[in-house]
Design a protein around this motif. Sequence first.
Motif, PDB file in Angstrom:
ATOM      1  N   ARG A   8       0.952  -1.316   0.170  1.00  0.00           N
ATOM      2  CA  ARG A   8       0.026  -0.120  -0.004  1.00  0.00           C
ATOM      3  C   ARG A   8       1.076   1.555  -0.037  1.00  0.00           C
ATOM      4  O   ARG A   8       2.011   1.138   0.713  1.00  0.00           O
ATOM      5  CB  ARG A   8      -1.308  -0.154   1.247  1.00  0.00           C
ATOM      6  CG  ARG A   8      -1.921  -0.869   0.913  1.00  0.00           C
ATOM      7  CD  ARG A   8      -3.345  -0.796   2.310  1.00  0.00           C
ATOM      8  NE  ARG A   8      -3.914  -1.576   2.230  1.00  0.00           N
ATOM      9  CZ  ARG A   8      -4.938  -2.224   1.180  1.00  0.00           C
ATOM     10  NH1 ARG A   8      -4.681  -1.148   0.018  1.00  0.00           N
ATOM     11  NH2 ARG A   8      -6.131  -3.289   0.998  1.00  0.00           N
ATOM     12  N   ILE A   9       0.649   1.878  -1.203  1.00  0.00           N
ATOM     13  CA  ILE A   9       0.968   2.986  -1.082  1.00  0.00           C
ATOM     14  C   ILE A   9       0.668   4.618  -0.938  1.00  0.00           C
ATOM     15  O   ILE A   9       1.584   5.051   0.234  1.00  0.00           O
ATOM     16  CB  ILE A   9       2.011   3.640  -2.658  1.00  0.00           C
ATOM     17  CG1 ILE A   9       2.718   2.350  -2.829  1.00  0.00           C
ATOM     18  CG2 ILE A   9       2.539   4.464  -2.681  1.00  0.00           C
ATOM     19  CD1 ILE A   9       2.689   2.373  -4.765  1.00  0.00           C
ATOM     20  N   GLY A  10      -0.356   4.966  -0.800  1.00  0.00           N
ATOM     21  CA  GLY A  10      -1.042   6.209   0.567  1.00  0.00           C
ATOM     22  C   GLY A  10      -0.880   6.948  -1.064  1.00  0.00           C
ATOM     23  O   GLY A  10       0.419   7.884  -1.461  1.00  0.00           O
ATOM     24  N   ARG A  11      -1.412   7.689  -0.394  1.00  0.00           N
ATOM     25  CA  ARG A  11      -1.895   8.905  -1.353  1.00  0.00           C
ATOM     26  C   ARG A  11      -0.363  10.504  -0.780  1.00  0.00           C
ATOM     27  O   ARG A  11      -0.618  10.419  -1.549  1.00  0.00           O
ATOM     28  CB  ARG A  11      -2.491  10.260  -0.795  1.00  0.00           C
ATOM     29  CG  ARG A  11      -4.547   8.949  -1.823  1.00  0.00           C
ATOM     30  CD  ARG A  11      -6.072   9.510  -1.415  1.00  0.00           C
ATOM     31  NE  ARG A  11      -6.798   8.412  -2.112  1.00  0.00           N
ATOM     32  CZ  ARG A  11      -7.403   8.503  -3.456  1.00  0.00           C
ATOM     33  NH1 ARG A  11      -6.786   9.531  -4.254  1.00  0.00           N
ATOM     34  NH2 ARG A  11      -8.260   7.630  -3.649  1.00  0.00           N
ATOM     35  N   ASN A  13       2.476   9.357   0.351  1.00  0.00           N
ATOM     36  CA  ASN A  13       3.699   8.979   0.230  1.00  0.00           C
ATOM     37  C   ASN A  13       4.095   9.618  -0.787  1.00  0.00           C
ATOM     38  O   ASN A  13       4.154  10.125  -1.758  1.00  0.00           O
ATOM     39  CB  ASN A  13       3.371   7.399  -0.159  1.00  0.00           C
ATOM     40  CG  ASN A  13       5.090   7.126   0.203  1.00  0.00           C
ATOM     41  OD1 ASN A  13       5.642   7.390  -0.048  1.00  0.00           O
ATOM     42  ND2 ASN A  13       4.954   5.551   0.806  1.00  0.00           N
ATOM     43  N   VAL A  20       8.358   3.375  -7.595  1.00  0.00           N
ATOM     44  CA  VAL A  20       6.607   1.897  -8.001  1.00  0.00           C
ATOM     45  C   VAL A  20       7.026   1.073  -8.948  1.00  0.00           C
ATOM     46  O   VAL A  20       7.063   0.270  -9.200  1.00  0.00           O
ATOM     47  CB  VAL A  20       4.957   3.162  -8.429  1.00  0.00           C
ATOM     48  CG1 VAL A  20       3.903   2.321  -8.195  1.00  0.00           C
ATOM     49  CG2 VAL A  20       4.970   4.279  -6.954  1.00  0.00           C
ATOM     50  N   PHE A  38      -0.399  -1.188 -10.620  1.00  0.00           N
ATOM     51  CA  PHE A  38      -0.919  -0.877 -10.114  1.00  0.00           C
ATOM     52  C   PHE A  38      -2.491  -0.141  -9.700  1.00  0.00           C
ATOM     53  O   PHE A  38      -2.624  -0.309 -11.229  1.00  0.00           O
ATOM     54  CB  PHE A  38       0.117   0.552  -9.670  1.00  0.00           C
ATOM     55  CG  PHE A  38      -0.334   1.531  -9.019  1.00  0.00           C
ATOM     56  CD1 PHE A  38      -0.007   2.243  -8.100  1.00  0.00           C
ATOM     57  CD2 PHE A  38      -1.318   2.536  -9.591  1.00  0.00           C
ATOM     58  CE1 PHE A  38      -0.135   3.121  -7.150  1.00  0.00           C
ATOM     59  CE2 PHE A  38      -1.968   4.085  -8.665  1.00  0.00           C
ATOM     60  CZ  PHE A  38      -0.760   3.946  -7.040  1.00  0.00           C
ATOM     61  N   ASP A  39      -2.598  -0.546  -8.464  1.00  0.00           N
ATOM     62  CA  ASP A  39      -4.339  -0.616  -8.303  1.00  0.00           C
ATOM     63  C   ASP A  39      -4.647   1.659  -7.944  1.00  0.00           C
ATOM     64  O   ASP A  39      -4.368   1.508  -6.937  1.00  0.00           O
ATOM     65  CB  ASP A  39      -4.837  -1.157  -7.419  1.00  0.00           C
ATOM     66  CG  ASP A  39      -6.428  -0.907  -7.963  1.00  0.00           C
ATOM     67  OD1 ASP A  39      -6.712   0.175  -7.395  1.00  0.00           O
ATOM     68  OD2 ASP A  39      -6.833  -2.220  -7.099  1.00  0.00           O
ATOM     69  N   GLY A  40      -4.694   2.287  -8.879  1.00  0.00           N
ATOM     70  CA  GLY A  40      -5.031   3.385  -8.658  1.00  0.00           C
ATOM     71  C   GLY A  40      -6.636   3.470  -7.562  1.00  0.00           C
ATOM     72  O   GLY A  40      -6.477   4.583  -6.574  1.00  0.00           O
ATOM     73  N   ASP A  41      -6.831   2.963  -7.192  1.00  0.00           N
ATOM     74  CA  ASP A  41      -8.280   2.634  -6.075  1.00  0.00           C
ATOM     75  C   ASP A  41      -7.729   2.905  -4.833  1.00  0.00           C
ATOM     76  O   ASP A  41      -7.839   3.171  -4.123  1.00  0.00           O
ATOM     77  CB  ASP A  41      -9.458   1.715  -7.023  1.00  0.00           C
ATOM     78  CG  ASP A  41     -10.674   2.397  -8.169  1.00  0.00           C
ATOM     79  OD1 ASP A  41     -10.498   3.341  -8.468  1.00  0.00           O
ATOM     80  OD2 ASP A  41     -11.523   2.021  -8.651  1.00  0.00           O
ATOM     81  N   GLU A  42      -7.083   1.580  -4.829  1.00  0.00           N
ATOM     82  CA  GLU A  42      -6.600   1.667  -3.885  1.00  0.00           C
ATOM     83  C   GLU A  42      -4.999   2.234  -3.182  1.00  0.00           C
ATOM     84  O   GLU A  42      -4.788   1.893  -1.711  1.00  0.00           O
ATOM     85  CB  GLU A  42      -5.800  -0.053  -3.387  1.00  0.00           C
ATOM     86  CG  GLU A  42      -7.281  -0.253  -3.822  1.00  0.00           C
ATOM     87  CD  GLU A  42      -7.543  -2.385  -2.949  1.00  0.00           C
ATOM     88  OE1 GLU A  42      -7.029  -1.934  -2.089  1.00  0.00           O
ATOM     89  OE2 GLU A  42      -8.097  -3.380  -3.145  1.00  0.00           O
ATOM     90  N   TYR A  43      -4.871   2.702  -4.447  1.00  0.00           N
ATOM     91  CA  TYR A  43      -2.819   2.953  -3.426  1.00  0.00           C
ATOM     92  C   TYR A  43      -2.285   2.275  -2.864  1.00  0.00           C
ATOM     93  O   TYR A  43      -1.186   2.680  -2.198  1.00  0.00           O
ATOM     94  CB  TYR A  43      -3.200   4.735  -3.040  1.00  0.00           C
ATOM     95  CG  TYR A  43      -3.147   5.437  -4.464  1.00  0.00           C
ATOM     96  CD1 TYR A  43      -4.080   5.955  -4.558  1.00  0.00           C
ATOM     97  CD2 TYR A  43      -2.166   6.228  -4.319  1.00  0.00           C
ATOM     98  CE1 TYR A  43      -4.440   6.988  -5.803  1.00  0.00           C
ATOM     99  CE2 TYR A  43      -2.541   7.609  -5.129  1.00  0.00           C
ATOM    100  CZ  TYR A  43      -3.997   7.983  -5.684  1.00  0.00           C
ATOM    101  OH  TYR A  43      -4.375   8.663  -6.257  1.00  0.00           O
TER     102      TYR A  43
END
Length: 57
Positions: A8-11, A13, A20, A38-43
Amino acid sequence: MGKTVHLRIGRNNDMTLREVLAKIADIQSQHPELDVFFDGDEYAICSRPRDKTPGEA
């Protein structure tokens, strides 16, 4: 089988796009049977099993 979250990267980060992409490449090299993305919905960097094409065992 569903999606697996690897990181999980987080917005908020400060990871760069290059970092990435390097992490995605690292996970792909360790698990060639997975489709890593990379899942943009879940970051998050996630994976799922690759679909088998006809003729594969």
